[in-house]
Design a protein around this motif. Structure first.
Motif, PDB file in Angstrom:
ATOM      1  N   HIS A 101      33.957  31.078  41.138  1.00 23.78           N
ATOM      2  CA  HIS A 101      34.945  31.977  41.756  1.00 23.78           C
ATOM      3  C   HIS A 101      34.976  33.341  41.071  1.00 23.78           C
ATOM      4  O   HIS A 101      35.195  34.358  41.716  1.00 23.78           O
ATOM      5  CB  HIS A 101      36.323  31.315  41.735  1.00 23.78           C
ATOM      6  N   ASN A 102      34.763  33.355  39.766  1.00 21.19           N
ATOM      7  CA  ASN A 102      34.743  34.634  39.048  1.00 21.19           C
ATOM      8  C   ASN A 102      33.512  35.449  39.435  1.00 21.19           C
ATOM      9  O   ASN A 102      33.603  36.634  39.737  1.00 21.19           O
ATOM     10  CB  ASN A 102      34.737  34.395  37.529  1.00 21.19           C
ATOM     11  N   LYS A 105      33.690  36.625  43.049  1.00 19.59           N
ATOM     12  CA  LYS A 105      34.652  37.734  43.177  1.00 19.59           C
ATOM     13  C   LYS A 105      34.010  39.043  42.730  1.00 19.59           C
ATOM     14  O   LYS A 105      34.144  40.072  43.384  1.00 19.59           O
ATOM     15  CB  LYS A 105      35.870  37.385  42.314  1.00 19.59           C
ATOM     16  N   HIS A 121      38.983  25.561  44.612  1.00 16.14           N
ATOM     17  CA  HIS A 121      39.567  26.885  44.356  1.00 16.14           C
ATOM     18  C   HIS A 121      38.837  28.018  45.068  1.00 16.14           C
ATOM     19  O   HIS A 121      38.981  29.190  44.717  1.00 16.14           O
ATOM     20  CB  HIS A 121      39.701  27.133  42.851  1.00 16.14           C
ATOM     21  N   THR A 124      40.073  31.773  46.025  1.00 15.19           N
ATOM     22  CA  THR A 124      40.272  32.863  45.053  1.00 15.19           C
ATOM     23  C   THR A 124      40.039  34.271  45.631  1.00 15.19           C
ATOM     24  O   THR A 124      40.853  35.172  45.412  1.00 15.19           O
ATOM     25  CB  THR A 124      39.367  32.639  43.817  1.00 15.19           C
ATOM     26  N   THR A 208      43.969  37.775  42.381  1.00 14.50           N
ATOM     27  CA  THR A 208      43.090  36.595  42.456  1.00 14.50           C
ATOM     28  C   THR A 208      43.596  35.447  41.585  1.00 14.50           C
ATOM     29  O   THR A 208      43.290  34.287  41.859  1.00 14.50           O
ATOM     30  CB  THR A 208      41.626  36.943  42.100  1.00 14.50           C
ATOM     31  N   THR A 209      44.374  35.750  40.558  1.00 12.91           N
ATOM     32  CA  THR A 209      45.006  34.656  39.797  1.00 12.91           C
ATOM     33  C   THR A 209      45.977  33.915  40.718  1.00 12.91           C
ATOM     34  O   THR A 209      46.062  32.675  40.703  1.00 12.91           O
ATOM     35  CB  THR A 209      45.763  35.229  38.577  1.00 12.91           C
ATOM     36  N   ASN A 212      44.002  32.061  43.583  1.00 11.01           N
ATOM     37  CA  ASN A 212      43.295  30.916  43.001  1.00 11.01           C
ATOM     38  C   ASN A 212      44.218  29.704  42.948  1.00 11.01           C
ATOM     39  O   ASN A 212      43.861  28.592  43.365  1.00 11.01           O
ATOM     40  CB  ASN A 212      42.805  31.293  41.599  1.00 11.01           C
ATOM     41  N   THR A 215      45.817  26.913  45.618  1.00 10.52           N
ATOM     42  CA  THR A 215      45.266  25.556  45.782  1.00 10.52           C
ATOM     43  C   THR A 215      46.210  24.518  45.194  1.00 10.52           C
ATOM     44  O   THR A 215      46.354  23.421  45.730  1.00 10.52           O
ATOM     45  CB  THR A 215      43.880  25.488  45.105  1.00 10.52           C
ATOM     46  N   CYS A 297      38.766  29.536  36.063  1.00 13.66           N
ATOM     47  CA  CYS A 297      38.659  30.439  37.211  1.00 13.66           C
ATOM     48  C   CYS A 297      39.987  31.128  37.499  1.00 13.66           C
ATOM     49  O   CYS A 297      40.049  32.065  38.288  1.00 13.66           O
ATOM     50  CB  CYS A 297      38.140  29.686  38.431  1.00 13.66           C
ATOM     51  N   THR A 298      41.074  30.676  36.873  1.00 15.81           N
ATOM     52  CA  THR A 298      42.385  31.292  37.103  1.00 15.81           C
ATOM     53  C   THR A 298      42.606  32.493  36.191  1.00 15.81           C
ATOM     54  O   THR A 298      43.051  33.550  36.634  1.00 15.81           O
ATOM     55  CB  THR A 298      43.506  30.265  36.804  1.00 15.81           C
ATOM     56  N   ASN A 378      44.400  25.982  35.717  1.00  8.22           N
ATOM     57  CA  ASN A 378      45.251  25.783  36.897  1.00  8.22           C
ATOM     58  C   ASN A 378      45.724  24.342  37.070  1.00  8.22           C
ATOM     59  O   ASN A 378      46.570  24.067  37.905  1.00  8.22           O
ATOM     60  CB  ASN A 378      44.540  26.268  38.169  1.00  8.22           C
TER      61      ASN A 378
END
Ligand code: F3S
Length: 650
Positions: A101-102, A105, A121, A124, A208-209, A212, A215, A297-298, A378
């Motif tokens: 996800h990072n 993004k 996730h 995100t 995005t935090t 993410n 979910t 990823c969060t 998360n």
């Protein structure tokens, strides 16, 4: 009536249905994402479609969950994934390059696009106005093959943000506040669309935090409109040409509205062992902390780690507390290192991990028994950290770092008062993000491989033939009520390591009920399963339908089916017929079962009642409850065969 942003994007991609909540819609998918633990099966399924290349605008394969390669099977999987990406035209992100996800993004997420990913996730990039949805591997393989994604139209809820975050409150506290109010079930069947004047006060990394962790609310997806913040972020990434301004119409109507005043928020923390077990940090101050982890990823981005580095500048962490930083991407690692922040944190007593999911799923950095770990992740489900009796708290990097300094949980505002010289670090973006190394994120045009490389633990996925006229066989196994997907395919590590090897994994099918079953099914060349109520309850594991399909199971007769497993049976071409209690009681294991009707014709024509003849002696009725699309899929031999058929027909 105007449209919400969600409706606009769905409308742009709609291939079937209407945007009425609860109605099934089919949408076209622009981008797909897979990761290493789900990706192998996705590519094996894609291979079975016999296509030369992926049909979506973009596909990306990441290696992030299990990157340590402590076993040849991991390394073989990674090599297979690289070869699949190269062969079929997807981007390939090497192990250690970062969490899907990072990296997605930073490199690919774009406003107005739709994305499907085989990871929960996946939503995100909603922080950049992309409508991204997590799905099963089969759905992702089908989307890569050009098939539409089908989903019940979600409700669209406006989360109206007002005010501005005060010092020490962060984006993590916004989503923890929503979890506190709505619980982990609060978003089920919904897209959370962020609106209101507070939106423009949040940068894209903060957004995005929030998206993410939508979910954790159970939401189908979460999304922000785009604005100057989005344009600014894309500019710093060198991707400004991908900016598109999108948002809801002024007169858009939402199914519901939730208001959050950002200025009221304070540092929050989710206590063990549920993400919605949220309280203000002040309520749990004084709890000893043995481990602090920043990453996932969060909260694994550069902008998440920088505040922690600033708080630690010139200080030491407590001697009884370990602190580990696992950056979300190698790009974040490299930037922190080049700017000297890595050295600053190391000097404070911090250790660095490679950019990986790792500890988030209990791979590495397992906490000591009966100890407290504060993580910026998360999820804190019991046992997820790798030890059964864990005590994992979820919080912002600021709260986690304050605990590392104090050796106990402390509200960073109180720590600042105590220390006298600790300022709220706030969120700072870099002037520009440096790019990924071309060797770490390999574009399809630079692919290393042009054919699949399969190690010994990677087995082909069979494609099922279209449904035949005659369906039936020996009743190979008669089971009780409440058989779970765990009974069908156990989720223990020693068995799941064969998830990319369907022939081998199939040997364990229903072994918890009868360990002779798989061999008997193979010897008999398939047959029938009989079960009581609620067959297939539990997780959504696709292997629980794929493996019986591999063993030749043609139909399951059960008093009732769990919803998701029933959908999986359709997806893998197995006919789920409901029988009444009397029939269930009368059928014996070993009986000869024959569906009398021409099954292929009956399924296609919409027939709901099927005649079942047992031992050529007595008859009963089986009910087929299926939508038109499920019937088409069943008749074709499952979802993959259905997609292939559509391609073959042109
Ligand atoms: Fe990885 Fe944990 Fe996110 S497993 S994708 S860091 S939820």
């Amino acid at each position: 009536m105007g449209q919400t942003l969600t409706e606009k994007i769905l409308d742009d991609h709609l291939v079937e249905g209407e945007l009425t909540p609860g109605e099934e819609i089919g949408i076209e998918i622009d981008q797909v994402l897979t990761q290493d633990t789900t990706g192998t099966l996705v590519w094996l399924q894609f291979e079975a479609l016999d296509l030369d290349e992926v049909q979506t605008e973009l596909a990306a394969q990441y290696c992030d969950h299990q990157t340590y390669q402590f076993d040849f099977k991991n390394t073989d999987d990674h090599r297979f994934l690289r070869s699949a990406a190269g062969t079929f035209g997807a981007h390939f992100s090497r192990p250690g390059n970062g969490i899907c996800h990072n990296v997605h993004k930073e490199n690919f997420a774009a406003p107005g696009k739709t994305m499907l990913g085989s990871d929960s996730h996946t939503p995100t990039p909603g922080g950049l106005g992309e409508l991204a949805i997590g799905a099963g591997g089969l759905d992702v393989a089908v989307a890569m093959g050009g098939g539409a994604y089908y989903i019940d139209m979600p409700e669209v809820v406006s989360v109206r943000l007002e005010g501005e975050l005060p010092d020490w409150a962060t984006a993590k506290d916004v989503i923890l506040e929503l979890l506190r109010r709505l619980s982990v079930k609060g978003g089920v069947g919904k897209v959370l669309e962020y609106t209101g004047p507070g939106v423009e006060t949040l940068t894209v990394p903060e957004r995005t935090t929030i998206t993410n962790m939508g979910t954790e609310l159970g939401a189908t997806s979460s999304i922000f409109p785009t604005d100057e913040q989005t344009e600014d972020y894309l500019e710093r990434l060198g991707r400004e040409d991908e900016f598109v301004e999108i948002g809801p119409d002024e007169d858009a109507e939402y199914d519901d509205e939730i208001v959050v005043d950002l200025s009221d928020l304070e540092p929050l923390i989710a206590q063990p062992s549920m993400p919605d077990n949220v309280v203000p940090v002040t309520e749990v101050e004084g709890v000893d902390v043995e481990q602090v982890m920043i990453g996932s990823c969060t909260n694994g981005a550069y902008e998440d780690i920088l505040p922690s580095a600033k708080m630690l500048e010139g200080r030491n962490i407590d001697k009884k507390t370990e602190m580990i930083v696992a950056p979300g991407s190698k790009q974040a690692s490299e930037m922190l290192a080049r700017e000297g922040w890595t050295a600053e944190m190391m000097a404070a007593g911090v250790n660095f991990s490679e950019a990986t999911c790792g500890a988030c799923i209990g791979i590495g950095h397992v906490p000591a028994s009966d100890s407290v770990s504060l993580r910026t992740f998360n999820r804190n489900f019991e046992g997820r950290s790798g030890i059964e009796d864990d005590n994992v708290y979820l919080c912002s990097p600021e709260v986690a770092t304050a605990a590392a300094i104090a050796g106990e949980i402390i509200d960073p505002r109180n720590l600042a008062d105590e220390l006298g010289d600790l300022d709220a670090p706030g969120l700072e973006m870099p002037d520009s993000y440096i790019g990924n190394s071309e060797s770490d994120l390999i574009a399809p045009d630079d692919a290393v491989d042009d054919e699949l490389i399969k190690g010994p633990n990677i087995g082909d996925v069979p494609l099922k033939d279209p449904l035949e006229t005659e369906v039936g066989g020996e009743a190979l196994l008669k089971m009780e009520d409440n058989i779970t997907t765990d009974h069908i395919i156990p989720a223990t590590q020693d068995i799941l390591m064969y998830r990319s090897n369907v022939p081998k994994l199939s040997e364990f099918t229903l072994s918890r009920v009868d360990d002779t079953f798989a061999q008997r099914a193979l010897d008999a060349d398939g047959g029938v399963l009989v079960a009581g109520e609620n067959y297939g309850q539990g997780s959504s594991r696709e292997h629980a339908a794929l493996c019986p399909m591999y063993l030749g199971i043609e139909t399951v007769l059960a008093q009732s089916f769990a919803r998701i497993h029933k959908a999986n049976l359709f997806n893998f071409g197995i006919v789920p017929l409901t029988i009444d209690e009397e029939t269930y009681e009368k059928i014996e294991q070993g009986d000869d079962i024959e569906v009398v009707d021409d099954a292929a014709e009956a399924v296609k024509s919409g027939q709901t009642e099927f005649t079942i003849r047992v031992n050529d002696d007595w008859e009963a009725t089986g009910q087929l409850d299926a939508s038109e699309r499920e019937r088409e899929i069943l008749a074709a031999g499952g979802k993959l065969s259905h997609t292939k058929m559509q391609h073959d027909e042109g």
